[in-house]
Design a protein around this motif. Structure first.
Motif, short mmCIF file in Angstrom:
data_model
loop_
_atom_site.label_atom_id
_atom_site.label_comp_id
_atom_site.label_asym_id
_atom_site.label_seq_id
_atom_site.Cartn_x
_atom_site.Cartn_y
_atom_site.Cartn_z
N ILE A 1 -49.21 -16.47 32.08
CA ILE A 1 -48.65 -17.78 32.42
C ILE A 1 -49.78 -18.81 32.56
CG2 ILE A 1 -47.44 -19.09 34.20
CD1 ILE A 1 -45.85 -16.46 34.76
N LEU A 2 -50.86 -18.43 33.23
CA LEU A 2 -51.95 -19.36 33.52
C LEU A 2 -52.84 -19.64 32.31
CD1 LEU A 2 -53.02 -18.03 37.03
CD2 LEU A 2 -51.92 -20.23 36.56
N LEU A 3 -53.11 -18.60 31.52
CA LEU A 3 -54.09 -18.71 30.44
C LEU A 3 -53.48 -18.90 29.06
CD1 LEU A 3 -56.61 -15.93 31.54
CD2 LEU A 3 -56.59 -18.35 32.16
N GLN A 4 -52.27 -18.38 28.87
CA GLN A 4 -51.67 -18.42 27.54
C GLN A 4 -50.40 -19.27 27.49
OE1 GLN A 4 -51.12 -14.33 26.29
NE2 GLN A 4 -53.06 -13.72 27.21
N ASN A 5 -50.11 -19.95 28.59
CA ASN A 5 -48.92 -20.80 28.68
C ASN A 5 -47.64 -20.04 28.40
OD1 ASN A 5 -50.40 -23.23 29.23
ND2 ASN A 5 -50.97 -23.31 27.06
N ALA A 6 -47.61 -18.77 28.82
CA ALA A 6 -46.39 -17.99 28.68
C ALA A 6 -45.28 -18.66 29.49
CB ALA A 6 -46.61 -16.56 29.18
N ILE A 7 -44.08 -18.63 28.95
CA ILE A 7 -42.97 -19.32 29.59
C ILE A 7 -42.00 -18.33 30.22
CG2 ILE A 7 -43.10 -21.33 28.08
CD1 ILE A 7 -40.84 -20.11 26.43
N THR A 8 -41.22 -18.82 31.13
CA THR A 8 -40.21 -17.98 31.78
C THR A 8 -38.87 -18.70 31.70
OG1 THR A 8 -40.81 -18.98 33.89
CG2 THR A 8 -41.80 -16.86 33.37
N VAL A 9 -38.29 -18.71 30.50
CA VAL A 9 -37.04 -19.44 30.28
C VAL A 9 -35.90 -18.82 31.08
CG1 VAL A 9 -35.34 -20.15 28.56
CG2 VAL A 9 -37.78 -20.14 27.98
N HIS A 10 -35.73 -17.53 30.94
CA HIS A 10 -34.64 -16.84 31.63
C HIS A 10 -35.13 -16.03 32.82
CE1 HIS A 10 -31.93 -18.14 28.49
NE2 HIS A 10 -32.71 -17.60 27.57
N SER A 11 -36.42 -15.69 32.83
CA SER A 11 -36.97 -14.97 33.98
C SER A 11 -36.83 -15.84 35.22
CB SER A 11 -38.44 -14.62 33.75
OG SER A 11 -38.58 -13.75 32.65
N SER A 12 -36.68 -15.20 36.35
CA SER A 12 -36.44 -15.95 37.57
C SER A 12 -37.67 -16.73 38.01
CB SER A 12 -36.02 -14.99 38.69
OG SER A 12 -37.12 -14.20 39.09
N ILE A 13 -37.41 -17.82 38.73
CA ILE A 13 -38.50 -18.61 39.30
C ILE A 13 -39.30 -17.76 40.28
CG2 ILE A 13 -39.07 -20.64 40.68
CD1 ILE A 13 -38.08 -21.25 37.87
N ILE A 14 -38.61 -16.85 40.97
CA ILE A 14 -39.26 -15.97 41.93
C ILE A 14 -40.29 -15.09 41.22
CG2 ILE A 14 -38.93 -14.04 43.52
CD1 ILE A 14 -36.23 -15.23 44.26
N PHE A 15 -39.93 -14.56 40.03
CA PHE A 15 -40.86 -13.73 39.27
C PHE A 15 -42.10 -14.53 38.91
CE2 PHE A 15 -42.79 -12.16 35.41
CZ PHE A 15 -42.85 -10.79 35.62
N LYS A 16 -41.92 -15.76 38.42
CA LYS A 16 -43.05 -16.58 38.03
C LYS A 16 -43.96 -16.84 39.22
CE LYS A 16 -44.38 -21.04 36.06
NZ LYS A 16 -43.93 -22.30 35.43
N LYS A 17 -43.39 -17.19 40.38
CA LYS A 17 -44.19 -17.47 41.57
C LYS A 17 -44.96 -16.24 42.01
CE LYS A 17 -41.47 -21.29 43.50
NZ LYS A 17 -40.63 -21.72 44.65
N GLN A 18 -44.29 -15.07 42.00
CA GLN A 18 -44.97 -13.83 42.41
C GLN A 18 -46.09 -13.47 41.45
OE1 GLN A 18 -41.24 -11.42 42.80
NE2 GLN A 18 -42.11 -10.82 44.78
N ALA A 19 -45.84 -13.67 40.16
CA ALA A 19 -46.84 -13.33 39.14
C ALA A 19 -48.08 -14.20 39.28
CB ALA A 19 -46.23 -13.47 37.75
N VAL A 20 -47.87 -15.50 39.41
CA VAL A 20 -49.01 -16.42 39.53
C VAL A 20 -49.75 -16.19 40.85
CG1 VAL A 20 -49.67 -18.86 39.76
CG2 VAL A 20 -48.02 -18.16 38.01
#
Length: 317
Positions: free
Chosen positions: A163-182
């Motif tokens: 997400i941080l380095l390759q601008n991977a997106i989370t269209v359907h993945s939950s916002i919670i997943f993105k926050k935890q991952a980052v």
């Protein structure tokens, strides 16, 4: 001339200095345990990481290795290489100091001093000392019949880096997943409580910061005459969907991603019930993911040979 990778460089120094037992920490007389780790901005600091998070991460690396051995940190000294440029201003230095203070309180380690110098980029070297309360598990103690355990599931940190380095997106993945991952990248969480509660039961152990595959291979190859068989892949919830959305491979993220500070260990079948009881008492989760069997230093996942690959400095990429 072929360039050397990190492991080859380490072997040269180890052979020249007579170091036979390569491990994450060094055990000296009277239960004294020491550890050092270096953070370099260009290889260890992803985009978006604030100064206090950088300083905290430099402490986390040592804490994680000590935790894998069940050692509580006592004191640390820190050496700083600071770039002489407009890239490091007073707020950045104050941020680093704040991060060290946060880590000191969070992990119960007293920072007693260190050194500063000028460098081409930010470099933080942390040296830490602790005291062993029982026999420290090495990388070389796995035996046939042992259980393979981990302190948590894998995949958040590699997803966060994507997400941080390759601008991977989370269209359907939950916002919670993105926050935890980052957050797992910017504010990694070493499994200190897990290690302090359970390391007395480990026959071998290592932290997973270089990747799960590399860590498993280190245990298998430094132990004598064993293979490791993984039958339960420790994958964080939501990783499959994230990988599909971004044309990534879940297996790659789990086994070869790195930057995760879980503990990977083996426990004798005679001690596994005691370890599970101790985990419940400490309020931590123990995950059995495989077994150790007789072999020649290989790792298999679902009967398929696992590639021995993770993050390695100096490796041709």
């Amino acid at each position: 001339m072929t360039n050397l990778d990190e492991k080859q460089i380490i072997r040269i120094f180890a052979n020249k200095l007579g170091i036979s037992n390569l491990d994450d920490v060094a055990l000296l007389d009277k239960g004294i345990v020491i550890k050092s780790d270096m953070l370099v901005a260009s290889t260890d600091v992803p985009s978006g990481m604030e100064a206090w998070q950088i300083a905290r991460k430099s402490i986390v690396s040592c804490i994680s290795d000590l935790a894998a051995k069940g050692v509580r940190p006592h004191a640390a000294v820190i050496s700083l290489g600071i770039p002489n440029s407009c890239s490091m201003r007073q707020p950045d230095i104050e941020g680093l100091a704040e991060g060290f203070a946060i880590a000191s309180k969070e992990f119960g380690v007293k920072i007693v001093g260190g050194d500063t110098n000028e460098a081409g980029e930010l470099v933080i070297d942390c040296s830490m000392i602790g005291f062993a309360r029982f026999k420290v598990p090495t990388r070389s103690g796995a035996k046939p019949g042992d259980y393979v355990i981990v302190s948590g599931a894998f995949g958040f940190a590699p997803a966060g880096l994507a997400i941080l380095l390759q601008n991977a997106i989370t269209v359907h993945s939950s916002i919670i997943f993105k926050k935890q991952a980052v957050k797992s990248v910017l504010e990694p969480h070493p499994r200190q409580s897990f290690g302090l509660a359970l390391a007395r039961y480990f026959s071998s152990s290592i932290d997973s910061s270089d990747g799960l595959a590399v860590s498993l291979y280190e245990l298998a190859r430094q132990s004598e005459g064993v293979d490791i068989i993984i039958y339960d892949i420790p994958t964080v919830e939501g990783l499959d969907r994230f990988a599909q959305e971004n044309s990534l491979d879940t297996h790659e993220l789990v086994f070869h991603g790195g930057e995760e500070y879980e503990i990977v260990a083996t426990i004798s079948h005679t001690k596994i019930r005691q370890a599970e009881a101790a985990a419940r008492k400490a309020g931590v989760s123990l995950h059995v993911i495989g077994r150790v069997q007789r072999g020649s230093g290989n790792v298999f996942v679902m009967n398929k040979l696992l590639e021995n690959r993770g993050y390695m400095h100096f490796h041709k990429r």
